[in-house]
Write an enzyme that holds these catalytic residues in place. Structure first.
Site, PDB file in Angstrom:
ATOM      1  CE  LYS A  76      -3.811   2.156   2.605  1.00 26.71           C
ATOM      2  NZ  LYS A  76      -4.603   2.102   3.862  1.00 26.71           N
ATOM      3  CB  SER A 151      -8.045   3.717   2.992  1.00 27.62           C
ATOM      4  OG  SER A 151      -7.155   3.111   3.907  1.00 27.62           O
ATOM      5  CB  SER A 175      -8.181   1.020   6.072  1.00 31.71           C
ATOM      6  OG  SER A 175      -8.895   2.217   5.937  1.00 31.71           O
TER       7      SER A 175
END
Lengths: 484, 98
Positions: A76, A151, A175
């Site tokens: 990420k 997210s 997330s």
């Protein structure tokens, strides 16, 4: 080759049936072919990946072993990677190239892993759909018109679409768990303090935690074995010993295990198919020998309010560092203050500005006690709920998200509606306990549904074991999205 | 609780955010709606409840005060939009005569 799980690929690498260069190239080819539709990656690093893969093959040929030697993964884009752009999905970090690598990522590299690239995220990890990314929205591999969740939606979509064998994400209020649920993959948010956050660009410091994605619980456990543990460069990482999470997966069956079912998680507004799938998963656990116990977590309903005061307050302080002086572009407006304001006003997106404003307000003179301090006190009540519950049960089962993946654009005009998609994941973040998301079914539109399992702090091994035994008895995780 | 446009301007000033007129209007409405929602917390009596700032039982994590290598200056400055003489360069903080 791309349909192998991480654990299966590792076995084939170890027997010499496949090489890391072949495996890495297969994933890079798939990214080239499909990522124009899915848009999981902000940056793909083919040269670095093939270099790491060749080095892994060379090490293996020389008789070396390492736990993830030659395994291609996605990271990420909120975790710093030396020499590779790291944006947090924000225009305020456009072009930023970190001078160091986050500990969690470095641990993967030291274990022999290969990085395919950096995945898309809501800006500074604030969001539930990737629609807040400053660059583009990631699409759900099961239905390209829908969001992947967020997210960490890029990491979830990459793993679901077979564009990575596993991935790192981060979880502040859900997330990793919510996008895993919406994309039909596994994710674990470890306990607060379990994984080093050195090199993770901070959002809400009392909540942020690095998490893992895989297509199976076993794959997630393999990644946890590498990233968990104390780091002297993160004063909030705990020295608690790290067990072998993979070995613990088969440490006994479910007979006598007490599974709590909290009434507060089966509320009006939940999609009926989600409730049915989660209840069926709990029945399956009972069939495997677990004892189901009805429990209550009475302060659950307040978690949304507590979270949306605590997290923005901490974010407003953390994001003060972005001012166009040390990194990122500068919007020059002559004077120092005008330049700060222009840089921040133009380069932060709408959701980040909304949360900075909310947090600044909650911390401002005259409102601190009514909002921030009050929220921290109710946080204590939420944490106490879990502590009392874990005197009665070993794990807690719940839905991950009240609905399956929603349409892109469906919730962007109403921040509160968007925040409600995290309603079942927030309380575990506030309490600092581990939460696992495991695929447990599909709705009639063919969209994945996730089961969430909570355990007491630092009992990741127990939660992973329950998830693994559930996967041994079900095949939801073997289904593949209808892509290419 | 209704947040006025003037309050939004004040918060934006504290947060050092240049906002457009349109943003000021939108945030006044949205912050009001969010604060109305979180007002549910006032229903709870928390007078005897201690706040949780961190869930960890840690405090004052210390390490020996020993010199160790840090980022070289040129590496630390590499991402700066403007740097000169081994420093970050910014506009003047004080006007002449202040």
């Amino acid at each position: 080759m791309i349909d192998l799980t991480l654990s299966e690929a590792l076995e084939k690498l170890n027997t010499g049936e496949i090489s890391s260069v072949e495996l890495t190239r297969a994933h890079l080819d798939r990214i080239t072919r499909l990522d124009s539709q899915v848009k999981a990656y902000l940056t793909v690093t083919p040269d670095l990946a093939l270099e790491q893969a060749a080095a892994a093959d060379k090490r293996r040929a020389a008789g070396e072993t390492a736990p993830l030697l030659g395994v291609p993964l996605a990271i990420k884009d909120v975790l710093c990677t030396e020499g590779v752009p790291t944006t947090c999905g924000s225009r305020i970090l456009e072009g930023f190239v970190p001078p160091y690598t986050a500990t969690a990522v470095q641990n993967l590299f030291d274990a022999g892993a290969v990085m395919l690239g950096k995945t898309n995220t809501d800006e500074f990890a604030m969001g539930s759909s990737t629609e807040n990314s400053g660059y583009f929205t990631t699409h759900n591999p099961w239905d390209l018109e829908r969001v992947p969740g967020g997210s960490s939606g890029g990491s979830a979509a990459a793993v679901a679409a077979r564009m990575a064998l596993g991935a790192l994400g981060t979880d502040t209020g859900g997330s990793v768990r919510q996008p895993a649920s919406l994309c039909g993959v596994v994710a674990l948010k470890p306990s607060y303090g379990r994984v080093s956050r050195y090199g993770l660009i901070a959002f809400a410091s009392s909540l942020d935690q690095v998490g893992v994605f895989g297509r199976t619980v076993e794959d997630a456990a393999r990644l946890m074995n590498i990233i968990a543990g104390h780091d002297s460069r993160d004063s909030t990482s705990m020295p608690t010993p790290v067990p072998d999470y993979v070995a613990a997966l088969n440490d006994g069956d479910l007979k006598g295990l007490r599974v709590g079912l909290p009434q507060e998680y089966f509320i009006e507004g939940i999609q009926p198919e989600v409730e049915a799938a989660v209840r069926a998963a709990v029945d399956k656990l009972a069939e495997l020998g677990a004892e189901i116990v009805e429990i209550s977590l009475p302060h659950t309903r307040y978690s949304l309010s507590v979270y949306y005061l605590v997290a923005p307050a901490e974010a407003s302080a953390n994001l003060a560092r972005f001012d166009g002086v040390r990194y990122g572009p500068r919007e020059d407006e002559g004077s120092m203050w005008a330049t700060y304001k222009a840089t921040r006003g133009r380069r932060f997106g709408p959701e980040v500005k909304r949360r900075i404003m909310l947090g600044t307000y909650a911390l401002s003179t005259g409102y601190y006690d009514a909002y921030y301090l009050k929220a921290q006190k109710v946080r204590t009540l939420i944490k106490d709920d879990f502590e009392k519950a874990f005197e009665q049960v070993d794990v807690i089962a719940a839905p991950v998200s009240p609905t399956t993946a929603f349409k892109i654009g469906e919730k962007t005009d109403d921040p509160l509606q968007m925040y409600l998609s995290d309603v079942f994941t927030l309380s575990a973040s506030l309490a600092g306990i581990p939460g696992l998301s495991v695929p447990c079914g599909f709705d009639t539109a063919g969209l994945p549904i996730g089961l969430q399992l909570f355990g007491p702090a630092f009992e990741e091994g127990r939660v992973l074991r329950v998830g693994h035994l559930y996967q041994q008895a079900t095949d939801w995780h073997t289904r593949r999205p209808p892509l290419g | 609780m209704k947040i006025s446009r003037e309050q939004v301007e004040h918060i934006a000033e504290l947060a050092k955010l240049a906002l457009t007129d349109e943003e000021l209007e939108i945030y006044a409405d949205q912050l009001s709606a969010i604060l109305d929602y979180v007002d549910e917390l006032s229903q709870l009596d928390t007078s005897a409840i201690p706040p949780t700032a961190s869930v960890l039982p840690l405090s004052n994590v210390l390490r020996p005060d020993e010199a160790r290598p840090s980022l070289p200056t040129e590496v630390a400055l590499a991402n700066a939009p403007d740097a000169a003489e081994n420093q970050f360069r910014v506009a003047a903080v004080l006007d002449e005569g202040q």
